[in-house]
Scaffold this motif. Structure first.
Motif, PDB file in Angstrom:
ATOM      1  N   ASP A   1       8.071  41.619  29.949  1.00 44.43           N
ATOM      2  CA  ASP A   1       7.113  41.072  30.915  1.00 44.43           C
ATOM      3  C   ASP A   1       6.125  42.114  31.420  1.00 44.43           C
ATOM      4  N   CYS A   2       5.892  43.138  30.629  1.00 47.38           N
ATOM      5  CA  CYS A   2       4.959  44.207  31.013  1.00 47.38           C
ATOM      6  C   CYS A   2       3.784  44.209  30.036  1.00 47.38           C
ATOM      7  N   LYS A   3       2.694  43.575  30.453  1.00 44.68           N
ATOM      8  CA  LYS A   3       1.523  43.465  29.593  1.00 44.68           C
ATOM      9  C   LYS A   3       0.992  44.836  29.187  1.00 44.68           C
ATOM     10  N   ASN A   4       0.989  45.801  30.105  1.00 45.74           N
ATOM     11  CA  ASN A   4       0.479  47.134  29.781  1.00 45.74           C
ATOM     12  C   ASN A   4       1.297  47.810  28.681  1.00 45.74           C
ATOM     13  N   LEU A   5       2.594  47.596  28.690  1.00 41.80           N
ATOM     14  CA  LEU A   5       3.446  48.160  27.647  1.00 41.80           C
ATOM     15  C   LEU A   5       3.037  47.598  26.292  1.00 41.80           C
ATOM     16  N   LEU A   6       2.858  46.282  26.200  1.00 41.75           N
ATOM     17  CA  LEU A   6       2.477  45.683  24.924  1.00 41.75           C
ATOM     18  C   LEU A   6       1.089  46.140  24.490  1.00 41.75           C
ATOM     19  N   THR A   7       0.181  46.280  25.446  1.00 44.56           N
ATOM     20  CA  THR A   7      -1.153  46.787  25.124  1.00 44.56           C
ATOM     21  C   THR A   7      -1.047  48.187  24.540  1.00 44.56           C
ATOM     22  N   ASP A   8      -0.229  49.029  25.145  1.00 41.05           N
ATOM     23  CA  ASP A   8      -0.048  50.394  24.652  1.00 41.05           C
ATOM     24  C   ASP A   8       0.605  50.416  23.267  1.00 41.05           C
ATOM     25  N   LEU A   9       1.540  49.509  23.021  1.00 40.88           N
ATOM     26  CA  LEU A   9       2.185  49.439  21.714  1.00 40.88           C
ATOM     27  C   LEU A   9       1.193  49.027  20.631  1.00 40.88           C
ATOM     28  N   GLN A  10       0.236  48.187  20.975  1.00 43.41           N
ATOM     29  CA  GLN A  10      -0.740  47.697  20.006  1.00 43.41           C
ATOM     30  C   GLN A  10      -1.920  48.648  19.838  1.00 43.41           C
ATOM     31  N   SER A  11      -2.092  49.580  20.743  1.00 48.13           N
ATOM     32  CA  SER A  11      -3.225  50.496  20.724  1.00 48.13           C
ATOM     33  C   SER A  11      -3.095  51.509  19.590  1.00 48.13           C
ATOM     34  N   THR A  12      -4.234  51.949  19.079  1.00 48.23           N
ATOM     35  CA  THR A  12      -4.237  53.015  18.081  1.00 48.23           C
ATOM     36  C   THR A  12      -4.486  54.368  18.740  1.00 48.23           C
ATOM     37  N   HIS A  13      -4.698  54.364  20.044  1.00 48.35           N
ATOM     38  CA  HIS A  13      -4.943  55.589  20.805  1.00 48.35           C
ATOM     39  C   HIS A  13      -3.665  56.426  20.876  1.00 48.35           C
ATOM     40  N   GLU A  14      -3.785  57.708  20.620  1.00 42.92           N
ATOM     41  CA  GLU A  14      -2.633  58.610  20.677  1.00 42.92           C
ATOM     42  C   GLU A  14      -2.378  59.025  22.120  1.00 42.92           C
ATOM     43  N   ASN A  15      -1.166  58.797  22.597  1.00 48.85           N
ATOM     44  CA  ASN A  15      -0.782  59.170  23.954  1.00 48.85           C
ATOM     45  C   ASN A  15       0.185  60.348  23.845  1.00 48.85           C
ATOM     46  N   LEU A  16      -0.210  61.509  24.338  1.00 46.78           N
ATOM     47  CA  LEU A  16       0.591  62.725  24.193  1.00 46.78           C
ATOM     48  C   LEU A  16       1.550  62.979  25.351  1.00 46.78           C
TER      49      LEU A  16
END
Length: 163
Positions: A114-129
């Motif tokens: 139920d965390c939209k931001n988590l799913l957005t981050d999983l779908q993103s191609t942006h590298e999060n260090l």
């Protein structure tokens, strides 16, 4: 007996978090978004959720697997000392839930959080260090090991499913 006690402790922790969540004002639309949707017949869905207790200085969460009728086939809980940011906690619990499902031979085809931001981050191609990025990358690796695990087109804000 230790596992039973941990489960009871987590249940109390989870219920307190849910009580706090219920006291916050939510619109009817928001409540409808949180309704559980069954997976297609013959498939299993993993649901995860996290909670952070500032009072107990703990982060915890749970995972459960249900079939298309809503029957709970397996459930577990995770907790650790220290507080995480809510989004990080959601990611940590999803990762633990995926590992638990794999280790217990549960053939998950659908995953719901139920965390939209988590799913957005999983779908993103942006590298999060950041350390959160490490969790995201670990979840991505776990999801890639699940055959045909893609974002669901009907509920992309909260679910991954096999296509």
């Amino acid at each position: 007996m230790r596992i039973e006690q941990e489960a009871q402790d987590y249940l109390g922790f989870y219920q307190a978090a849910q009580d706090k969540r219920r006291t916050q004002t939510q619109s009817t639309t928001d409540l409808n978004l949180l309704a559980w949707e069954p997976p297609p017949v013959g498939t299993l869905k993993l649901n995860t959720d996290a909670a952070v207790s500032t009072h107990q200085n703990r982060t915890g969460g749970g995972a459960l697997v249900r079939d298309h009728t809503g029957k709970v086939l397996a459930a577990t809980a995770f907790n650790r000392m220290g507080q995480m940011q809510p989004q990080v906690a959601q990611g940590w619990v999803l990762l633990e839930g995926l590992k638990w499902s794999r280790d217990n031979g549960l053939n998950i085809q659908h995953i719901e959080v139920d965390c939209k931001n988590l799913l957005t981050d999983l779908q993103s191609t942006h590298e999060n260090l950041s350390s959160y990025g490490t969790i995201i990358n670990a979840i991505r690796r776990m999801l890639s090991s699940l055959p045909h695990c893609n974002p669901s087109p009907h509920s992309a804000a909260r679910e991954y499913s096999s296509s």
